[in-house]
Design a protein around this motif. Structure first.
Motif, mmCIF file in Angstrom:
data_model
loop_
_atom_site.group_PDB
_atom_site.id
_atom_site.type_symbol
_atom_site.label_atom_id
_atom_site.label_comp_id
_atom_site.label_asym_id
_atom_site.label_seq_id
_atom_site.Cartn_x
_atom_site.Cartn_y
_atom_site.Cartn_z
ATOM 1 N N VAL A 13 50.254 23.717 -8.224
ATOM 2 C CA VAL A 13 48.955 22.896 -8.904
ATOM 3 C C VAL A 13 49.560 21.974 -9.965
ATOM 4 O O VAL A 13 50.274 22.515 -10.812
ATOM 5 C CB VAL A 13 47.978 23.752 -9.275
ATOM 6 N N VAL A 14 48.925 20.747 -10.053
ATOM 7 C CA VAL A 14 49.156 19.730 -11.242
ATOM 8 C C VAL A 14 47.785 19.199 -11.491
ATOM 9 O O VAL A 14 47.037 18.901 -10.604
ATOM 10 C CB VAL A 14 50.067 18.585 -10.789
ATOM 11 N N THR A 15 47.473 19.373 -12.918
ATOM 12 C CA THR A 15 46.194 18.812 -13.133
ATOM 13 C C THR A 15 46.220 17.792 -14.004
ATOM 14 O O THR A 15 47.147 17.303 -14.424
ATOM 15 C CB THR A 15 45.545 19.999 -14.027
ATOM 16 N N ASN A 16 45.124 17.027 -14.338
ATOM 17 C CA ASN A 16 44.830 15.808 -15.122
ATOM 18 C C ASN A 16 43.394 15.624 -15.522
ATOM 19 O O ASN A 16 42.435 16.071 -14.673
ATOM 20 C CB ASN A 16 45.285 14.508 -14.349
ATOM 21 N N PHE A 17 43.331 15.005 -16.567
ATOM 22 C CA PHE A 17 42.035 14.867 -17.249
ATOM 23 C C PHE A 17 41.552 13.604 -16.901
ATOM 24 O O PHE A 17 42.178 12.635 -17.069
ATOM 25 C CB PHE A 17 41.830 15.030 -18.779
ATOM 26 N N GLU A 18 40.277 13.280 -16.339
ATOM 27 C CA GLU A 18 39.557 12.248 -15.773
ATOM 28 C C GLU A 18 38.660 11.579 -16.638
ATOM 29 O O GLU A 18 38.392 10.467 -16.574
ATOM 30 C CB GLU A 18 39.133 12.632 -14.411
ATOM 31 N N GLY A 19 37.974 12.097 -17.795
ATOM 32 C CA GLY A 19 37.233 11.657 -18.423
ATOM 33 C C GLY A 19 35.969 12.164 -18.941
ATOM 34 O O GLY A 19 35.963 13.523 -18.340
ATOM 35 N N THR A 20 35.220 11.934 -19.776
ATOM 36 C CA THR A 20 33.826 12.208 -20.072
ATOM 37 C C THR A 20 32.567 11.391 -19.662
ATOM 38 O O THR A 20 32.863 10.247 -19.477
ATOM 39 C CB THR A 20 33.776 12.630 -21.470
ATOM 40 N N PHE A 21 31.506 12.343 -19.333
ATOM 41 C CA PHE A 21 30.295 11.506 -18.928
ATOM 42 C C PHE A 21 28.974 12.346 -19.339
ATOM 43 O O PHE A 21 29.321 13.729 -19.477
ATOM 44 C CB PHE A 21 30.208 10.953 -17.724
ATOM 45 N N TYR A 22 27.993 11.778 -19.432
ATOM 46 C CA TYR A 22 26.698 12.577 -19.855
ATOM 47 C C TYR A 22 26.083 12.669 -18.324
ATOM 48 O O TYR A 22 25.867 11.610 -17.599
ATOM 49 C CB TYR A 22 25.869 11.764 -20.764
ATOM 50 N N PHE A 29 33.219 17.228 -18.941
ATOM 51 C CA PHE A 29 34.538 16.794 -18.759
ATOM 52 C C PHE A 29 35.000 16.916 -17.471
ATOM 53 O O PHE A 29 34.810 18.100 -16.906
ATOM 54 C CB PHE A 29 35.205 17.772 -19.677
ATOM 55 N N ALA A 30 35.342 15.906 -16.896
ATOM 56 C CA ALA A 30 35.853 15.910 -15.682
ATOM 57 C C ALA A 30 37.489 15.964 -15.452
ATOM 58 O O ALA A 30 38.258 15.511 -16.325
ATOM 59 C CB ALA A 30 35.659 14.390 -14.757
ATOM 60 N N SER A 86 41.327 17.403 -5.538
ATOM 61 C CA SER A 86 39.983 17.813 -5.776
ATOM 62 C C SER A 86 39.902 17.665 -7.353
ATOM 63 O O SER A 86 40.583 17.326 -8.152
ATOM 64 C CB SER A 86 39.629 19.069 -5.359
ATOM 65 N N GLY A 87 38.579 18.174 -7.727
ATOM 66 C CA GLY A 87 38.557 18.100 -9.156
ATOM 67 C C GLY A 87 37.175 18.998 -9.355
ATOM 68 O O GLY A 87 36.475 19.552 -8.519
ATOM 69 N N CYS A 88 36.782 18.985 -10.849
ATOM 70 C CA CYS A 88 35.863 20.087 -11.027
ATOM 71 C C CYS A 88 35.211 19.359 -12.583
ATOM 72 O O CYS A 88 35.919 18.634 -13.444
ATOM 73 C CB CYS A 88 36.173 21.454 -11.382
ATOM 74 N N LEU A 89 34.023 19.699 -13.011
ATOM 75 C CA LEU A 89 33.366 19.462 -14.261
ATOM 76 C C LEU A 89 33.020 20.589 -15.137
ATOM 77 O O LEU A 89 32.698 21.867 -14.464
ATOM 78 C CB LEU A 89 32.051 18.718 -13.686
ATOM 79 N N PRO A 93 35.970 21.130 -23.300
ATOM 80 C CA PRO A 93 37.220 20.212 -22.978
ATOM 81 C C PRO A 93 38.174 21.228 -22.656
ATOM 82 O O PRO A 93 39.186 20.740 -22.372
ATOM 83 C CB PRO A 93 37.239 19.448 -24.339
ATOM 84 N N PHE A 94 38.013 22.340 -22.431
ATOM 85 C CA PHE A 94 39.128 23.306 -22.136
ATOM 86 C C PHE A 94 38.461 24.413 -20.973
ATOM 87 O O PHE A 94 37.512 24.741 -21.174
ATOM 88 C CB PHE A 94 39.623 24.240 -23.221
ATOM 89 N N GLY A 95 39.265 24.855 -20.100
ATOM 90 C CA GLY A 95 38.851 25.611 -19.186
ATOM 91 C C GLY A 95 40.179 26.239 -18.454
ATOM 92 O O GLY A 95 41.299 25.698 -18.655
ATOM 93 N N ALA A 96 39.786 26.835 -17.198
ATOM 94 C CA ALA A 96 40.878 27.414 -16.315
ATOM 95 C C ALA A 96 40.268 27.587 -14.945
ATOM 96 O O ALA A 96 39.010 27.831 -14.946
ATOM 97 C CB ALA A 96 41.588 28.584 -16.894
#
Length: 128
Positions: A13-22, A29-30, A86-89, A93-96
């Motif tokens: 698994v490789v992760t990346n931060f996609e950005g923030t939105f309201y 945090f995407a 894929s992705g998650c919200l 700003p931190f999670g697992a």
């Protein structure tokens, strides 16, 4: 990258931060992630189901389960791999994330679970 092998099936698994939105007056945090499932066993296997546990820094826990991955139930012969994105919200700003894939071995017809190693999700601006 995190990796783990269960019953001859290697998960990377490789992760990346996609950005923030309201959304609904809350900041989200995407995060995106790419998963590679590699069959290192001698048998042909098929991924049938998935189960994820998603955690964030605010102690929110979400469980997601369903058939296949992104609408597919890949069949993997010895040496083959399947990669998907894929992705998650999260609301922090931190999670697992962690989980498992339910698979079937076509040679023995036995069902088995393959662990998805715990991987961290972190927004780069929040890292100290």
């Amino acid at each position: 990258m995190v990796q783990q092998v269960t019953s001859g099936i290697k998960i990377s698994v490789v992760t990346n931060f996609e950005g923030t939105f309201y959304k609904n007056y809350k900041i989200h945090f995407a995060f995106g992630y790419n998963v590679t499932i590699e069959n290192q066993s001698k048998d042909t296997v098929q991924l049938n189901n998935r189960r994820w546990t998603i955690l964030d820094a605010l102690n929110t826990v979400e469980t997601v389960s369903g058939e296949g991955v992104i609408g597919l139930k890949p069949v993997l012969k010895h040496g083959e791999s399947h990669t998907y994105s894929s992705g998650c919200l999260l609301t922090s700003p931190f999670g697992a994330m962690k989980g498992y894939y339910s698979m079937v071995n076509f040679t023995t017809t036995k069902k088995f679970n393959v662990a998805i190693p715990t991987f961290k999700l972190s927004a780069p601006f929040a890292i100290n």
